[in-house]
Design an enzyme around this catalytic site. Sequence first.
Site, short mmCIF file in Angstrom:
data_model
loop_
_atom_site.label_atom_id
_atom_site.label_comp_id
_atom_site.label_asym_id
_atom_site.label_seq_id
_atom_site.Cartn_x
_atom_site.Cartn_y
_atom_site.Cartn_z
N GLY A 170 44.71 41.84 46.24
CA GLY A 170 44.02 41.28 45.09
C GLY A 170 44.91 41.24 43.87
CG ASN A 171 44.26 38.63 41.04
OD1 ASN A 171 43.42 38.76 40.15
ND2 ASN A 171 44.18 37.70 41.99
NE ARG A 172 48.13 45.38 37.51
CZ ARG A 172 47.93 46.66 37.75
NH1 ARG A 172 46.79 47.23 37.37
NH2 ARG A 172 48.84 47.38 38.37
CB SER A 173 42.05 38.01 37.26
OG SER A 173 41.22 37.19 36.48
#
Length: 403
Positions: free
Chosen positions: A211-214
């Site tokens: 995933g990512n930090r958005s």
Amino acid sequence: MSEQGTPRIVLGVSGGIAAYKACELLRRFTESGHDVRVVPTDSALHFVGEATWAALSGHPVTTRVWDDVHQVPHVGIGQHADLVVVAPATADTLARAAHGLADDLLTNTLLTARCPVVFAPAMHTEMWEHPATQENVATLRRRGCVVIEPASGRLTGADTGKGRLPDPAEIFEVCRRVLTRGPAEPDLAGRHVVISAGGTREPLDPVRFLGNRSSGKQGYALARTAVARGARVTLVAANTGLPDPAGARVLAVGTAEQLREAVLKAAADADAVVMAAAVADFRPAVYAAGKIKKKDGEEPAPIALVRNPDILAELSAERPRPGQLVVGFAAETDDVLANGRAKLARKGCDLLVVNEVGNGKAFGTDENEGVVLGADGSSTPIPHGPKEALADQVWDLVVARLA
């Protein structure tokens, strides 16, 4: 404005079971420094009494045009308001407002108001979907009113469906944005916009993902500001955990493939698509049906990755609707403008919002800054500030190109 320079709000309350939620909306207005006059209908007082509204607002409350006649309240209240918001707005109130009736203090106030007017409807699904109600809503929107789409969920009794009053905190945010814009016409009225928000997650096994930090906050700011400017909004939200923006249709997704499917379907009749979500470029080539175990003395096996579809490039190339405007976002950590210009050319979108991320910037914060690059060679810097301010400037550029 009042003599103290604080915005004057008229809170109209119709006779629906959701009237009690307007108390929370009133509290948010008063605690943020607004001067609020509550104008209920007679029916509304069956749900919340006059004494409650007077105590919470600090102003006398009446439903009749004959009270305090020497002050001409049926004219003065609307004339001096900076914003009129009706929450909840029943089918009956919408009908009377659309047809210009003036048989109580609230409808008189609506006729005399020359400020922005926001309606937050709440009623049973069948009443909301009835052609008469839809025609009344369309009439009010043509006249420049902002009519927030109701939420879906539990209604009275065992009924569920579309017609629920949106969360008062989110109604407040829409009103705050409308107040910020002042008397400007809702320039996205009649437009359908699709916005993606959040970050996709690509499953590796039943408990792990890439995933990512958005956080989704920028996409949600775009949705709120679009609602305040009169748009019909579809928000495709990936793993955000944020409350639904009032007036937006929210489609929850998890992976890049799910986001692609939802965006392409919603974009079929959209005037503009804004891809603010952080979409994973890759996903695991193999999904493990069981949790991948750590084995003593062994290094983990490499994870093979495959490319995810390029949704922004696909939208830009195919344009599901003629004349559709496509806006992308580019989160960069270095050579921000150079990488942004290369991405703009590669993706083929009309506008690309380029911003620097990392080290506490953009992701998860309430502020943002960036540069909007245009396919026409334009470059519009957006200074550091609230994400709603960046969203409004993006919509300014979109509206200019749609026109």
